[in-house]
Write an enzyme that holds these catalytic residues in place. Sequence first.
Site, short mmCIF file in Angstrom:
data_model
loop_
_atom_site.label_atom_id
_atom_site.label_comp_id
_atom_site.label_asym_id
_atom_site.label_seq_id
_atom_site.Cartn_x
_atom_site.Cartn_y
_atom_site.Cartn_z
N ARG A 1 7.86 2.01 4.93
CA ARG A 1 7.05 0.81 5.13
C ARG A 1 6.35 0.48 3.82
O ARG A 1 5.65 1.33 3.27
CB ARG A 1 6.04 1.09 6.25
CG ARG A 1 5.27 -0.11 6.73
CD ARG A 1 4.38 0.27 7.92
NE ARG A 1 3.67 -0.88 8.42
CZ ARG A 1 2.52 -1.33 7.93
NH1 ARG A 1 1.95 -0.69 6.92
NH2 ARG A 1 1.93 -2.38 8.44
N LYS B 1 -1.78 2.92 -0.39
CA LYS B 1 -2.86 3.57 0.37
C LYS B 1 -3.78 4.38 -0.53
O LYS B 1 -3.45 4.68 -1.68
CB LYS B 1 -2.27 4.45 1.48
CG LYS B 1 -1.79 3.64 2.67
CD LYS B 1 -1.40 4.52 3.84
CE LYS B 1 -0.90 3.65 4.99
NZ LYS B 1 -0.30 4.44 6.07
#
Length: 281
Positions: free
Chosen positions: A260, A226
Amino acid sequence: MLLRCGSRVLDLSRPCVMGVLNITPDSFSDGGELLDGARPRIDRVLRRAQKMLAGGAAILDVGGESTRPGAARVGEQEEIDRVAPVVEALAARFDMVVSVDTSTPRLMREAAALGAGMINDVRALGRRGALEAVVASEVALCLMHMQGEPGTMQAEPRYVDVCAEVRDFLLDRAAACERAGIASERLVIDPGFGFGKTLAHNLALLADLPVLAGCGYPVLVGMSRKSMVGAITGRTVRGRLAGGLALATLAAHAGARIVRSHDVAATCDALKVVAAVNEGA
Ligand code: 9MG
């Protein structure tokens, strides 16, 4: 700590990895790889899933709508057409938990009927009919915090006390789920790194993770590749593995039970190190 996922039970006494399978044309890291026009490329999906399972994934998270900042909405039928055949194929072939990353009640119901074991909802069942769809099944549910909607959430996120606000939201949603009949053994909470949060908000939430992890529900985190990794390291998406592993390690050490990740094997190795340290301590 056990998580009930339909007919399966996941042992979360050690942190585990949820592998990401995006059936989208536009996800920030792997968009377009598993989709051919409107249809999923089942052959490629199965190869990717097999690799993630061999790498140690306990859960595979299948999504048909990108939730990256600025992402466009996808129609309900289009999302179902992307995801349902993948859930069916994975559930028929692999002995593991298939999670579906969706906020769409009709897909929640169809996925549960096709063998999914978990719903991962970045809107924490905010859409009309979503709570009822999950209540009607036996699947596990991940409730994630997001400020705003993916299209605009990074415009100007604001909090007075980000940790308290995220925690209160998640615990309120979990209580509402329990009142509606979803057992606590089916619930997971997630602070939603990058979903309507600045880097400072994300770092505050990471530092506060032990508090969230002590609230009685397993915590899931997603930081893999991210922009927060990019903001810290200066790397583009392809160069964020090391930064993502550092964050995954810190989160698991702080009590996160599910991580995740796009990089399953490397993340599993990092979590094995955390488990060994915790058990040796
Ligand atoms: C779908 N998706 C993308 N990022 C995520 C995150 O951090 N958590 C959860 N639960 N889902 C995510």
